[in-house]
Design an enzyme around this catalytic site. Structure first.
Site, mmCIF file in Angstrom:
data_model
loop_
_atom_site.group_PDB
_atom_site.id
_atom_site.type_symbol
_atom_site.label_atom_id
_atom_site.label_comp_id
_atom_site.label_asym_id
_atom_site.label_seq_id
_atom_site.Cartn_x
_atom_site.Cartn_y
_atom_site.Cartn_z
ATOM 1 C CG ASP A 44 10.439 4.912 -11.176
ATOM 2 O OD1 ASP A 44 9.202 4.767 -11.108
ATOM 3 O OD2 ASP A 44 11.244 4.146 -10.582
ATOM 4 C CB SER A 45 5.634 5.460 -14.637
ATOM 5 O OG SER A 45 5.288 6.753 -14.179
ATOM 6 C CG ASP A 83 8.896 7.540 -8.328
ATOM 7 O OD1 ASP A 83 8.583 7.463 -7.124
ATOM 8 O OD2 ASP A 83 8.228 7.020 -9.247
ATOM 9 C CE LYS A 113 6.018 6.998 -5.876
ATOM 10 N NZ LYS A 113 6.649 5.797 -6.435
ATOM 11 C CD GLU A 183 2.536 0.091 -8.467
ATOM 12 O OE1 GLU A 183 3.455 0.809 -8.048
ATOM 13 O OE2 GLU A 183 2.409 -0.252 -9.662
HETATM 14 O O1 KIV Z 1 6.365 5.890 -11.201
HETATM 15 C C1 KIV Z 1 5.148 5.950 -11.042
HETATM 16 O O2 KIV Z 1 4.387 6.422 -11.880
HETATM 17 C C2 KIV Z 1 4.603 5.418 -9.805
HETATM 18 C C3 KIV Z 1 3.153 5.029 -9.839
HETATM 19 C C4 KIV Z 1 2.907 3.821 -9.045
HETATM 20 C C5 KIV Z 1 2.263 6.137 -9.442
HETATM 21 O O3 KIV Z 1 5.278 5.289 -8.836
#
Ligand code: KIV
Length: 266
Positions: A44-45, A83, A113, A183
Site C-alpha cells: 500500500d506504499s 497489502d 499482509k 519494519e
Molecule cells: O507497503 C509497503 O511497501 C510495505 C513495505 C514496508 C514493504 O509494507
C-alpha cells in the site's frame, strides 16, 4: 511454477535468505520475477510512491485489486502477496474476510499482509488463516498507524515497547501467520524476534538478522526524489537516468533531429 508458502517457510529452515521487493504494475513485476526475487509485495506504499500522497491511508481496496491484477500478469516464479489497505480489515472480521478474498480471487494474490498485533488484528489473522488465506503479519513501524505513532519513527527502542513487539510476534505466529514483516525496529530486537519464531521474518529497516529483506521498488532503484531514509540502499539511480533520457528526447524534438531517417517510414 510459483513459490508456495511452504517454499518460503523452508527457506528459513534451510538458511536461505528471502529477497523481496514491492511492485505495482506488470513491467516491474516481470523484471523482479526474472531477477529471481522470491516474494513480490503489492504494497500500500502505492499511495506514497505511485500516487504521490503523504501517507498510505487513502489507498482503496479497488486500487489494490487493480494493481494486484497487473502485477499478477507479470509474475511467474515469485510468491505474490498484497497489502490489505487501511480500513479493509480494521472494521471487523467480516470485512477482513471479504476484502482478503477479493485480493486472492479477483487480484490473483497468493497471500495477504496486514498490520498490527492487537487482539483485533490477531482475530482477523486467525479467521483468514482458517479460511485458507495465508497471512503475513506486519509489526514494528506500521505506516497505517502513522497518526497514533506520532510520525514514522523507529519502534521498540525502550524495554516496554520491545517486549510488546516480542509478544505480538509470538501471538501472530500462534494464530497462524506464515511470516512476519518487521519494519523500523532496532537490529537487536529483530534478531530476538527472528530467533524466537519458527516462521520467517522479512525486514525493512530492521537490520541484517532477519530471514529476508524487502525494499520498496522506487527506493531500491533510485527513482525517488531527494534524500532516502537510512535503511534504504539504492542499487541504481534510475531517476537520474530517466531524467537524462527525457531531456535528450525533448532537446532532439525541439532542434528537429528526432525522428531521423532511421526512425521514418519511406
Ligand atoms: O507497503 C509497503 O511497501 C510495505 C513495505 C514496508 C514493504 O509494507
Amino acid at each position: 511454477m510459483s513459490l508456495t508458502i511452504r517454499d518460503i517457510l523452508a527457506m528459513k529452515s534451510d538458511g536461505n535468505k528471502i529477497a523481496a521487493v514491492t511492485a505495482y504494475d506488470y513491467p516491474s513485476a516481470r523484471l523482479a520475477d526474472a531477477a529471481g526475487i522470491d516474494l513480490i509485495l503489492v504494497g500500500d506504499s502505492l499511495g506514497t510512491v505511485v500516487q504521490g500522497r503523504n501517507t498510505t491511508l487513502p489507498v482503496t481496496m479497488d486500487q489494490m485489486v487493480y494493481h494486484t491484477q497487473m502485477v499478477a500478469r507479470g509474475v511467474g516464479r515469485a510468491l505474490l502477496m498484497t497489502d490489505m489497505p487501511f480500513m479493509s480489515y480494521q472494521q471487523g472480521t467480516g470485512a477482513a474476510m471479504e476484502n482478503a478474498g477479493r485480493l486472492i480471487a479477483e487480484g490473483g494474490a497468493a497471500a495477504v499482509k496486514l498490520e498490527g498485533g492487537s487482539d483485533a488484528a490477531l482475530e482477523r489473522v486467525a479467521a483468514l488463516v482458517t479460511a485458507g488465506i495465508p497471512v503475513m503479519g506486519h509489526i514494528g513501524l506500521t505506516p497505517q498507524s502513522v497518526h497514533a505513532m506520532g510520525g514514522y519513527r523507529v519502534q521498540g527502542k525502550g524495554q516496554g515497547e520491545a517486549e510488546r513487539i516480542l509478544t505480538e510476534a509470538r501471538a501472530l505466529e500462534s494464530v497462524g501467520a506464515f511470516s512476519l514483516l518487521l519494519e523500523g525496529i532496532p537490529e537487536k530486537l529483530a534478531k530476538e524476534v527472528t530467533e524466537l519464531l519458527s516462521i520467517p521474518t522479512v525486514g525493512i529497516g530492521a537490520g541484517i538478522h532477519c530471514d529476508g529483506q524487502i525494499l520498496v521498488w522506487h527506493d531500491l532503484l533510485g527513482l525517488g526524489e531527494g534524500k532516502y531514509p537510512k535503511f534504504v540502499k539504492p542499487y541504481a539511480h534510475l531517476g537520474r537516468t530517466i531524467r537524462r533520457a527525457l531531456k535528450s528526447y525533448a532537446d532532439e524534438v525541439k532542434d528537429n533531429t528526432f525522428p531521423g531517417p532511421e526512425h521514418t517510414y519511406h
